[in-house]
Design an enzyme around this catalytic site. Structure first.
Site, mmCIF file in Angstrom:
data_model
loop_
_atom_site.group_PDB
_atom_site.id
_atom_site.type_symbol
_atom_site.label_atom_id
_atom_site.label_comp_id
_atom_site.label_asym_id
_atom_site.label_seq_id
_atom_site.Cartn_x
_atom_site.Cartn_y
_atom_site.Cartn_z
ATOM 1 N N SER A 1 47.454 40.219 75.154
ATOM 2 C CA SER A 1 48.004 41.199 74.759
ATOM 3 C C SER A 1 48.769 41.173 74.156
ATOM 4 C CB SER A 1 48.169 41.106 76.476
ATOM 5 O OG SER A 1 47.362 40.807 77.886
ATOM 6 N N ASN B 1 55.931 40.974 71.921
ATOM 7 C CA ASN B 1 55.884 38.849 72.552
ATOM 8 C C ASN B 1 53.939 39.517 72.219
ATOM 9 O OD1 ASN B 1 55.820 36.712 72.671
ATOM 10 N ND2 ASN B 1 54.559 36.578 75.247
ATOM 11 N N GLY C 1 53.392 28.445 64.606
ATOM 12 C CA GLY C 1 53.963 29.912 64.053
ATOM 13 C C GLY C 1 52.626 30.515 63.044
ATOM 14 N N THR C 2 50.692 29.862 63.658
ATOM 15 C CA THR C 2 50.436 30.635 62.724
ATOM 16 C C THR C 2 50.222 32.495 62.740
ATOM 17 O OG1 THR C 2 48.252 30.349 64.494
ATOM 18 C CG2 THR C 2 48.396 28.704 62.823
ATOM 19 N N ASN C 3 50.867 32.960 63.798
ATOM 20 C CA ASN C 3 50.609 34.486 64.662
ATOM 21 C C ASN C 3 52.095 34.789 63.090
ATOM 22 O OD1 ASN C 3 49.722 35.605 66.145
ATOM 23 N ND2 ASN C 3 49.649 34.174 67.856
ATOM 24 N N LYS D 1 61.290 29.818 74.590
ATOM 25 C CA LYS D 1 62.832 29.683 74.964
ATOM 26 C C LYS D 1 62.573 31.185 75.529
ATOM 27 C CE LYS D 1 64.277 26.268 74.054
ATOM 28 N NZ LYS D 1 65.106 25.511 75.732
ATOM 29 N N ILE D 2 62.860 31.061 77.359
ATOM 30 C CA ILE D 2 63.302 32.147 77.318
ATOM 31 C C ILE D 2 64.598 33.389 77.509
ATOM 32 C CG2 ILE D 2 63.792 33.862 79.829
ATOM 33 C CD1 ILE D 2 61.249 31.577 81.029
ATOM 34 N N LEU D 3 64.661 34.138 76.664
ATOM 35 C CA LEU D 3 65.801 35.123 76.383
ATOM 36 C C LEU D 3 66.889 35.253 77.941
ATOM 37 C CD1 LEU D 3 64.189 37.355 73.470
ATOM 38 C CD2 LEU D 3 65.582 35.016 73.247
HETATM 39 C C1 GRF Z 1 49.654 31.926 70.696
HETATM 40 O O1 GRF Z 1 48.726 31.833 71.147
HETATM 41 C C2 GRF Z 1 50.212 32.953 71.656
HETATM 42 O O2 GRF Z 1 49.550 33.950 71.804
HETATM 43 C C3 GRF Z 1 51.168 32.638 72.043
HETATM 44 O O3 GRF Z 1 51.259 30.607 71.709
HETATM 45 C C4 GRF Z 1 50.799 30.752 70.396
HETATM 46 C C5 GRF Z 1 50.986 30.295 69.480
HETATM 47 O O4 GRF Z 1 50.633 29.965 68.364
HETATM 48 N N1 GRF Z 1 52.217 33.315 72.358
HETATM 49 P P1 GRF Z 1 50.958 30.254 66.712
HETATM 50 O O5 GRF Z 1 52.467 29.782 67.094
HETATM 51 O O6 GRF Z 1 51.455 31.025 66.900
HETATM 52 O O7 GRF Z 1 50.114 29.665 66.599
#
Ligand code: GRF
Length: 193
Positions: A140, A111, A20-22, A95-97
């Site tokens: 991307s 995404n 969950g860092t994003n 998961k694939i929606l």
């Molecule tokens: C990221 O590299 C994102 O691009 C990919 O999964 C990773 C998730 O990292 N889809 P985080 O959980 O947000 O730290």
């Protein structure tokens, strides 16, 4: 450009599965004055997802959904509609929606993927990129359609791969770019509205 200040911010849900860092970064972004989004609810398919603590810490509601159960998905659709969610950001969501789900939020699900799509869809991207001796990689942000890591690209960031790079270093360097690219992409979508 539509003015999206304060109460006019776009109600957004972030879907996660793990670290969950994003999500953490998007929460930070959402609090900025110039951010078009407000994060109303976080969804996870995994009750142990580390990222859930960023929701808790920031007083954002969260829900754990078993995506193999139709009833839970229908309930989720109700919750998202009830909260007037107009943007879903997938961030490390594994998961694939379903087609039906995507149809219900057509053009509203985006995404982030750690490669220069359409290259290296799926998992273990950095490993595969290095195995193939690529000179460049990146990340991307794209609209989500029924196919895996497909859909119209909103923005991409390309970075050079160094000789000394390994999976760990590449992951870190790409992630750093992801934290800039996701907010930028969201701003781009709403500037084009
Ligand atoms: C990221 O590299 C994102 O691009 C990919 O999964 C990773 C998730 O990292 N889809 P985080 O959980 O947000 O730290």
């Amino acid at each position: 450009m539509v003015k999206l200040i304060g109460v006019n911010k776009i109600n957004t849900s972030v879907f996660i599965s793990g670290r969950g860092t994003n999500l953490k970064n998007l929460i930070k972004f959402s609090k900025k004055k110039n951010s078009p989004i407000k994060i109303n609810i976080v969804i996870s398919n995994n009750k142990k997802a580390y990222g859930l603590r960023y929701a808790k810490k920031n007083g954002i509601k969260f829900k754990i959904i078993d995506f193999s159960k139709k009833r839970e998905i229908n309930n989720l659709l109700n919750v998202l509609n009830f909260n007037n969610i107009r943007l879903i950001c997938l961030a490390g969501f594994l998961k694939i929606l379903s087609k039906e789900f995507i149809k219900s939020f057509k053009g509203k699900i985006i995404n982030i993927h750690p490669s220069l799509l359409p290259k290296y869809k799926g998992l273990n991207t950095h490993y595969r990129v290095l195995e193939n001796n690529e000179k460049f990689t990146g990340c991307s942000v794209h609209f989500v359609n029924e196919k895996l890591d497909d859909g119209k690209i909103i923005l991409q960031k390309k970075i050079k791969i160094f000789k000394k790079d390994n999976v760990k270093s590449l992951k870190m360097r790409v992630l750093k770019e992801e934290y800039k690219l996701y907010p930028k992409s969201i701003i781009k979508i709403f500037n084009n509205y």
